[in-house]
Design a protein around this motif. Structure first.
Motif, PDB file in Angstrom:
ATOM      1  N   ALA A 409     126.846  23.206 139.787  1.00 25.92           N
ATOM      2  CA  ALA A 409     126.020  23.086 140.984  1.00 25.92           C
ATOM      3  C   ALA A 409     125.493  21.672 141.151  1.00 25.92           C
ATOM      4  O   ALA A 409     125.427  21.145 142.278  1.00 25.92           O
ATOM      5  CB  ALA A 409     124.862  24.085 140.918  1.00 25.92           C
ATOM      6  N   ARG A 410     125.140  21.012 140.077  1.00 28.08           N
ATOM      7  CA  ARG A 410     124.640  19.641 140.169  1.00 28.08           C
ATOM      8  C   ARG A 410     125.741  18.678 140.613  1.00 28.08           C
ATOM      9  O   ARG A 410     125.504  17.788 141.432  1.00 28.08           O
ATOM     10  CB  ARG A 410     124.067  19.222 138.816  1.00 28.08           C
ATOM     11  CG  ARG A 410     122.718  19.849 138.518  1.00 28.08           C
ATOM     12  CD  ARG A 410     122.258  19.578 137.110  1.00 28.08           C
ATOM     13  NE  ARG A 410     120.904  20.093 136.889  1.00 28.08           N
ATOM     14  CZ  ARG A 410     120.349  20.272 135.701  1.00 28.08           C
ATOM     15  NH1 ARG A 410     121.037  19.962 134.615  1.00 28.08           N
ATOM     16  NH2 ARG A 410     119.119  20.746 135.586  1.00 28.08           N
ATOM     17  N   ARG A 411     126.944  18.878 140.082  1.00 29.19           N
ATOM     18  CA  ARG A 411     128.042  18.003 140.499  1.00 29.19           C
ATOM     19  C   ARG A 411     128.429  18.261 141.952  1.00 29.19           C
ATOM     20  O   ARG A 411     128.755  17.336 142.700  1.00 29.19           O
ATOM     21  CB  ARG A 411     129.241  18.212 139.577  1.00 29.19           C
ATOM     22  CG  ARG A 411     129.003  17.617 138.186  1.00 29.19           C
ATOM     23  CD  ARG A 411     130.234  17.621 137.314  1.00 29.19           C
ATOM     24  NE  ARG A 411     130.546  18.949 136.814  1.00 29.19           N
ATOM     25  CZ  ARG A 411     131.679  19.592 137.033  1.00 29.19           C
ATOM     26  NH1 ARG A 411     132.618  19.051 137.782  1.00 29.19           N
ATOM     27  NH2 ARG A 411     131.891  20.788 136.522  1.00 29.19           N
ATOM     28  N   ALA A 461     124.556  24.073 147.739  1.00 32.75           N
ATOM     29  CA  ALA A 461     124.635  23.487 146.398  1.00 32.75           C
ATOM     30  C   ALA A 461     123.250  23.367 145.780  1.00 32.75           C
ATOM     31  O   ALA A 461     123.068  23.621 144.572  1.00 32.75           O
ATOM     32  CB  ALA A 461     125.313  22.131 146.455  1.00 32.75           C
ATOM     33  N   ARG A 462     122.254  23.013 146.576  1.00 33.36           N
ATOM     34  CA  ARG A 462     120.893  22.926 146.059  1.00 33.36           C
ATOM     35  C   ARG A 462     120.363  24.314 145.691  1.00 33.36           C
ATOM     36  O   ARG A 462     119.679  24.477 144.671  1.00 33.36           O
ATOM     37  CB  ARG A 462     119.984  22.268 147.097  1.00 33.36           C
ATOM     38  CG  ARG A 462     120.239  20.768 147.244  1.00 33.36           C
ATOM     39  CD  ARG A 462     119.479  20.170 148.413  1.00 33.36           C
ATOM     40  NE  ARG A 462     119.672  18.724 148.473  1.00 33.36           N
ATOM     41  CZ  ARG A 462     119.311  17.968 149.513  1.00 33.36           C
ATOM     42  NH1 ARG A 462     118.736  18.535 150.591  1.00 33.36           N
ATOM     43  NH2 ARG A 462     119.527  16.660 149.483  1.00 33.36           N
ATOM     44  N   ALA A 463     120.676  25.304 146.530  1.00 34.71           N
ATOM     45  CA  ALA A 463     120.260  26.674 146.210  1.00 34.71           C
ATOM     46  C   ALA A 463     120.972  27.176 144.958  1.00 34.71           C
ATOM     47  O   ALA A 463     120.361  27.829 144.108  1.00 34.71           O
ATOM     48  CB  ALA A 463     120.546  27.594 147.398  1.00 34.71           C
ATOM     49  N   ASP A 464     122.255  26.871 144.838  1.00 34.21           N
ATOM     50  CA  ASP A 464     123.001  27.277 143.646  1.00 34.21           C
ATOM     51  C   ASP A 464     122.437  26.635 142.386  1.00 34.21           C
ATOM     52  O   ASP A 464     122.412  27.250 141.315  1.00 34.21           O
ATOM     53  CB  ASP A 464     124.481  26.905 143.803  1.00 34.21           C
ATOM     54  CG  ASP A 464     125.187  27.756 144.846  1.00 34.21           C
ATOM     55  OD1 ASP A 464     124.631  28.803 145.231  1.00 34.21           O
ATOM     56  OD2 ASP A 464     126.291  27.362 145.270  1.00 34.21           O
ATOM     57  N   GLN A 465     121.988  25.399 142.523  1.00 30.23           N
ATOM     58  CA  GLN A 465     121.416  24.713 141.362  1.00 30.23           C
ATOM     59  C   GLN A 465     120.123  25.404 140.920  1.00 30.23           C
ATOM     60  O   GLN A 465     119.916  25.649 139.726  1.00 30.23           O
ATOM     61  CB  GLN A 465     121.137  23.255 141.708  1.00 30.23           C
ATOM     62  CG  GLN A 465     120.554  22.452 140.563  1.00 30.23           C
ATOM     63  CD  GLN A 465     120.382  20.979 140.906  1.00 30.23           C
ATOM     64  OE1 GLN A 465     121.066  20.471 141.778  1.00 30.23           O
ATOM     65  NE2 GLN A 465     119.462  20.320 140.226  1.00 30.23           N
ATOM     66  N   ALA A 466     119.255  25.743 141.875  1.00 35.22           N
ATOM     67  CA  ALA A 466     118.007  26.432 141.530  1.00 35.22           C
ATOM     68  C   ALA A 466     118.286  27.825 140.975  1.00 35.22           C
ATOM     69  O   ALA A 466     117.634  28.276 140.023  1.00 35.22           O
ATOM     70  CB  ALA A 466     117.103  26.519 142.764  1.00 35.22           C
TER      71      ALA A 466
END
Length: 502
Positions: A409-411, A461-466
């Motif tokens: 997610a960060r990448r 992607a930001r939601a997936d990271q959280a």
């Protein structure tokens, strides 16, 4: 050896049976539970994916997101969620089962009291006549009888069946405490996950509405150019179609947002619509720390409450083998009583009688039922061991999957940020060129669609990271203090905690 000791004690004195019982009571059959080592459970020395070293205090991991609203929702769910309330009730039931098991180690006492009036119906009473001629009968010469009694019974666990039963109940009580912690962790992560979804849907709605505003401008410009005879009506129709497609996504996102908010309401023990007003103002998707100390795989044995519950279930199943084996040997029950009877209360202590009885029972023939029960409990212990190993491996799998998901997610966020910057610059240039007549509407339409896609991709992607960070905290066993064991509260209260060395 225990039988030889019992035989010698039995012939030594009149109190021999009781002394023999005390000697045999020290015998406990069945296997003693031994905790498994990480190597026996198949725990590797290190994770197969890159993991940050060190162990963090994850008791209140939601505070790492620095979002007060998220923190308030999680804290409320911890005390008001209905699944948590059910887990607390089951924990209280397990505590009472332990109390009942412990009671079997003590004698049972009961008392009785009685009164009886005996009347002589055939005469024997006296009567006399008063001066006014009234005849008074003084009765038939009956008698009173008073009685008091005290009885006691004690089931002697000659071969440890009672102690094994208490041992199993204690392990089951501990397992229920860890089950409560497991439910608590699940609720905490569910609240965080749905909160992230709600904020992500708000961001997607903002993206769609901003895109609609731009597309309205494009539609208006296309109309002007058609009226000026610079382009055909195809541009207008393309602009209308693109706007309609974007507008069609809004109701779907609104429905998904409403579902996430409703779920948050239920998770916090409220009606589905209770949080609509509180969450109406959009906020950014919460962003946690860049690194999380994962530690080593063996830490999962202590941190994860579901793993510890499985370990306690194995201990309980092991103790049950001893309970079943003890039924193969003699059972001793001792009963005694003290009684007194008198015709008046003052004479109750003059004549006291009592008795003591010890009964020994031994199964001679039962068709193999008792030995079958032993084998059945051994099979149950084997299943509990397999479940324990499986829970350990599943915990390690959860941790590694969460580590990989967080890194991915960060990448993805990094690449979508680049894509968004490029798409935004391209869309701005295309709008300028279309207004100047340097490009056609199809090119503009493509650039606007690419911009919206990049915006939503970055949001996702930001939601997936959280979400992945939340999953990692949950997989690591965050959300409770692993150094304590949950204890059953009184009715209506929240569970308390006790240290391991109880």
């Amino acid at each position: 050896m225990a039988r030889l000791i019992a035989s010698s004690l039995a012939g030594a004195s009149p109190a021999g049976p009781v002394l023999a019982a005390l000697a045999l009571a020290g015998c406990t059959v069945g296997p003693d539970y031994r905790a498994k080592t990480p190597a026996e459970l198949g725990v590797p020395a290190a994770y197969s994916v890159p993991a940050a070293p060190g162990a963090e205090d994850l008791t209140r991991w939601w505070a790492n997101f620095d979002d007060p609203t998220l923190g308030q929702l999680v804290e409320q769910a911890r005390v008001a969620n209905t699944d948590v309330a059910q887990a607390v009730a089951r924990l209280r039931q397990a505590r009472e089962a332990l109390v009942q098991s412990r009671a079997s180690l003590l004698p049972t006492l009961s008392g009785s009291a009685g009164y009886q009036r005996n009347e002589n119906l055939r005469g024997g009473g006296r009567s006399f006549t008063l001066p006014d001629g009234t005849v008074v009968d003084t009765g038939s010469g009956g008698s009173n009888s008073f009685s008091l009694g005290l009885s006691a019974s004690y089931q002697v666990g000659l071969f440890g069946e009672l102690r094994r039963t208490v041992e199993a109940s204690r392990a089951q009580y501990d397992a229920s405490g860890f089950d409560y912690a497991t439910v608590l962790l699940t609720v905490e992560s569910e609240v965080a996950r749905n909160y992230v979804l709600a904020r992500a849907y708000q961001a997607q709605l903002a993206n769609a509405r901003a895109s609609l505003g731009i597309q309205d401008d494009n539609l208006e410009i296309a109309g002007f150019r058609v009226q000026a005879g610079l382009v055909s009506s195809v541009d207008v129709e393309q602009a209308r179609a693109q706007r309609a497609q974007t507008a069609a996504t809004v109701p779907q996102i609104e429905q998904q947002y409403a579902a996430a908010v409703a779920r948050l309401g239920v998770l916090t023990g409220q009606a589905p619509g209770a949080l609509r007003t509180a969450l109406a103002t959009p906020r950014a998707i919460p962003k946690g720390p860049t690194t999380v100390g994962v530690g080593i795989p063996a830490d999962a044995l202590r941190r994860r409450p579901d793993v510890r519950s499985a370990e306690r279930a194995l201990a309980a199943a092991t103790a049950q083998i001893g309970v079943a084996k003890a039924r193969l040997y003699p059972a001793l029950a001792i009963t005694g009583n003290i009684n007194t009877n008198a015709t008046s209360l003052g004479d109750l202590g003059n004549a006291i009688t009592g008795g003591l009885f010890a009964g020994l029972t031994q199964a001679i023939f039962n068709g193999g039922r008792l030995r079958s029960q032993v084998r059945s409990n051994e099979a149950a212990a084997d299943a509990a061991l397999a479940n324990y190993k499986g829970s350990v491996l599943t915990a390690l799998e959860d941790i590694e999957n969460a580590i990989v998901a967080l890194d991915a997610a960060r990448r993805r966020e990094t690449q979508f940020a680049i894509a968004y910057d490029a798409a935004n610059a391209s869309a701005i240039l295309s709008r300028s060129q279309y207004r100047s007549g340097l490009t056609d509407f199809t090119t503009l339409n493509q650039q606007e669609a690419a911009l919206l896609s990049a915006q939503n991709g970055l949001t996702q992607a930001r939601a997936d990271q959280a979400t992945a960070l939340t999953a990692l905290y949950d997989a690591l066993g965050g959300g409770w203090n692993p150094d304590v064991v949950p204890q059953a509260p009184e009715r209506g209260a929240t569970p308390t905690f006790a240290t391991e060395n109880r």
